[in-house]
Design an enzyme around this catalytic site. Structure first.
Site, PDB file in Angstrom:
ATOM      1  CE  LYS A  16      -2.272  -0.508   3.829  1.00  0.00           C
ATOM      2  NZ  LYS A  16      -1.578  -1.578   4.451  1.00  0.00           N
ATOM      3  NE  ARG A  91      -4.212  -0.748  10.134  1.00  0.00           N
ATOM      4  CZ  ARG A  91      -3.230  -0.103   9.513  1.00  0.00           C
ATOM      5  NH1 ARG A  91      -3.414   1.082   9.020  1.00  0.00           N
ATOM      6  NH2 ARG A  91      -2.059  -0.692   9.371  1.00  0.00           N
ATOM      7  NE  ARG A 130       7.276  -2.369   5.395  1.00  0.00           N
ATOM      8  CZ  ARG A 130       5.963  -2.266   5.521  1.00  0.00           C
ATOM      9  NH1 ARG A 130       5.211  -2.036   4.454  1.00  0.00           N
ATOM     10  NH2 ARG A 130       5.390  -2.429   6.680  1.00  0.00           N
ATOM     11  NE  ARG A 163       6.483   0.649   9.482  1.00  0.00           N
ATOM     12  CZ  ARG A 163       5.277   0.584   8.921  1.00  0.00           C
ATOM     13  NH1 ARG A 163       5.091   1.052   7.690  1.00  0.00           N
ATOM     14  NH2 ARG A 163       4.264   0.057   9.547  1.00  0.00           N
ATOM     15  NE  ARG A 174       2.234  -3.739  11.328  1.00  0.00           N
ATOM     16  CZ  ARG A 174       3.118  -3.446  10.376  1.00  0.00           C
ATOM     17  NH1 ARG A 174       4.348  -3.917  10.436  1.00  0.00           N
ATOM     18  NH2 ARG A 174       2.766  -2.694   9.367  1.00  0.00           N
TER      19      ARG A 174
HETATM   20  P1  AMP Z   1       0.678   1.279   8.818  1.00  0.00           P
HETATM   21  O1  AMP Z   1       1.874   2.077   8.442  1.00  0.00           O
HETATM   22  O2  AMP Z   1      -0.553   1.671   8.052  1.00  0.00           O
HETATM   23  O3  AMP Z   1       0.928  -0.202   8.806  1.00  0.00           O
HETATM   24  O4  AMP Z   1       0.347   1.656  10.360  1.00  0.00           O
HETATM   25  C1  AMP Z   1       1.295   1.423  11.395  1.00  0.00           C
HETATM   26  C2  AMP Z   1       0.585   1.354  12.747  1.00  0.00           C
HETATM   27  O5  AMP Z   1      -0.126   2.562  13.004  1.00  0.00           O
HETATM   28  C3  AMP Z   1      -0.474   0.249  12.847  1.00  0.00           C
HETATM   29  O6  AMP Z   1       0.089  -1.011  13.184  1.00  0.00           O
HETATM   30  C4  AMP Z   1      -1.353   0.806  13.961  1.00  0.00           C
HETATM   31  O7  AMP Z   1      -0.774   0.632  15.241  1.00  0.00           O
HETATM   32  C5  AMP Z   1      -1.363   2.290  13.664  1.00  0.00           C
HETATM   33  N1  AMP Z   1      -2.468   2.671  12.748  1.00  0.00           N
HETATM   34  C6  AMP Z   1      -2.376   3.153  11.466  1.00  0.00           C
HETATM   35  N2  AMP Z   1      -3.592   3.377  10.943  1.00  0.00           N
HETATM   36  C7  AMP Z   1      -4.488   3.029  11.906  1.00  0.00           C
HETATM   37  C8  AMP Z   1      -5.906   2.993  11.968  1.00  0.00           C
HETATM   38  N3  AMP Z   1      -6.672   3.383  10.920  1.00  0.00           N
HETATM   39  N4  AMP Z   1      -6.482   2.565  13.112  1.00  0.00           N
HETATM   40  C9  AMP Z   1      -5.747   2.184  14.173  1.00  0.00           C
HETATM   41  N5  AMP Z   1      -4.413   2.154  14.181  1.00  0.00           N
HETATM   42  C10 AMP Z   1      -3.770   2.579  13.060  1.00  0.00           C
END
Ligand code: AMP
Length: 224
Positions: A16, A91, A130, A163, A174
């Site tokens: 994404k 989410r 990554r 990360r 996750r």
């Molecule tokens: P991502 O980079 O989109 O994988 O987001 C990294 C982390 O941010 C996730 O594992 C969550 O802890 C938090 N996060 C991002 N977007 C959301 C969301 N829409 N709702 C809740 N937590 C989020």
């Protein structure tokens, strides 16, 4: 032209972030990445960042209330008037409903939800390689999408790192959270006729072409 209010979602590591970056260059609407917004808040040490960090470090979702407030404020900014691409939001079903309520109040609606899908095994394989740049989170993969010079971002010359939440035990968490809380969005949006599926296992350029084709079709449908 009518608005384009898109949702981009999928399991962690589906690509994404890479796709969102590629789209940003072409679309005339802002890309809103909740993961990126949260990581900036953590870096800056804001109140939201302090509250969000422990959830993020453990691979858990940040509570809906915090996220919904953050996204609502962003979606109502001037540059998002003609549309937006949400990357990583909603989410949960609760977040999806909050977004629908907010957009409804503005006489707007979600145009489509695009799922970039890959299997759990592929997620694990991809995430272990990554790397992101420390400056702007440009994405690379050590084997599939390497930078020209090892450990250095092609776009801004900053250092590439893994990360914290890409460590194997956090990735497993996750993924479990994705299946339990985010996957139900597929049925939610499918019922409304808004779901579009993209096979995320192809090379990034092909996935990008497929997403562009979906968006082009949506624009045509919106125009008629
Ligand atoms: P991502 O980079 O989109 O994988 O987001 C990294 C982390 O941010 C996730 O594992 C969550 O802890 C938090 N996060 C991002 N977007 C959301 C969301 N829409 N709702 C809740 N937590 C989020």
């Amino acid at each position: 032209m009518s608005e384009l209010n898109l949702i981009l979602f999928g399991p962690p590591g589906a690509g994404k972030g890479t796709q969102a970056e590629r789209l940003q260059a072409e679309l005339r609407v802002p890309l809103v990445s909740t993961g990126e917004m949260l990581r900036s808040a953590v870096k800056e040490g804001t109140e939201l960042g302090l509250q969000a960090q422990r959830y993020m470090d453990g691979g858990e979702l940040v509570p809906d209330k915090l996220i919904v407030a953050m996204v609502s404020a962003r979606v109502e900014q001037d540059d998002a008037r003609d549309g937006f691409v949400l990357d990583g939001f909603p989410r949960t079903i609760g977040q999806a409903k909050a977004l629908e309520r907010q957009l409804g109040g503005l006489s707007r609606r979600v145009t489509a939800a695009i799922l970039v899908n890959v299997s759990d095994e592929e997620v694990v394989r991809r995430i272990s390689g990554r790397r992101v740049c420390v400056k702007s989170e440009h994405n690379y993969h050590v084997d599939f999408d390497p930078p020209k010079q090892e450990g250095v971002c092609d776009q801004d010359g900053s250092r590439l790192v893994q990360r914290d939440d890409d460590k194997p035990e956090v990735v497993r968490k996750r993924l479990a959270v994705y299946h339990e809380l985010t996957e139900p969005l597929i049925a939610h949006y499918d019922k409304q006729g808004l779901m579009r599926w993209i096979d995320g296992t192809h090379r990034p350029a092909e996935v990008h072409d497929h997403i562009r084709a979906v968006i082009a079709t949506l624009r045509l449908e919106e125009a008629v």
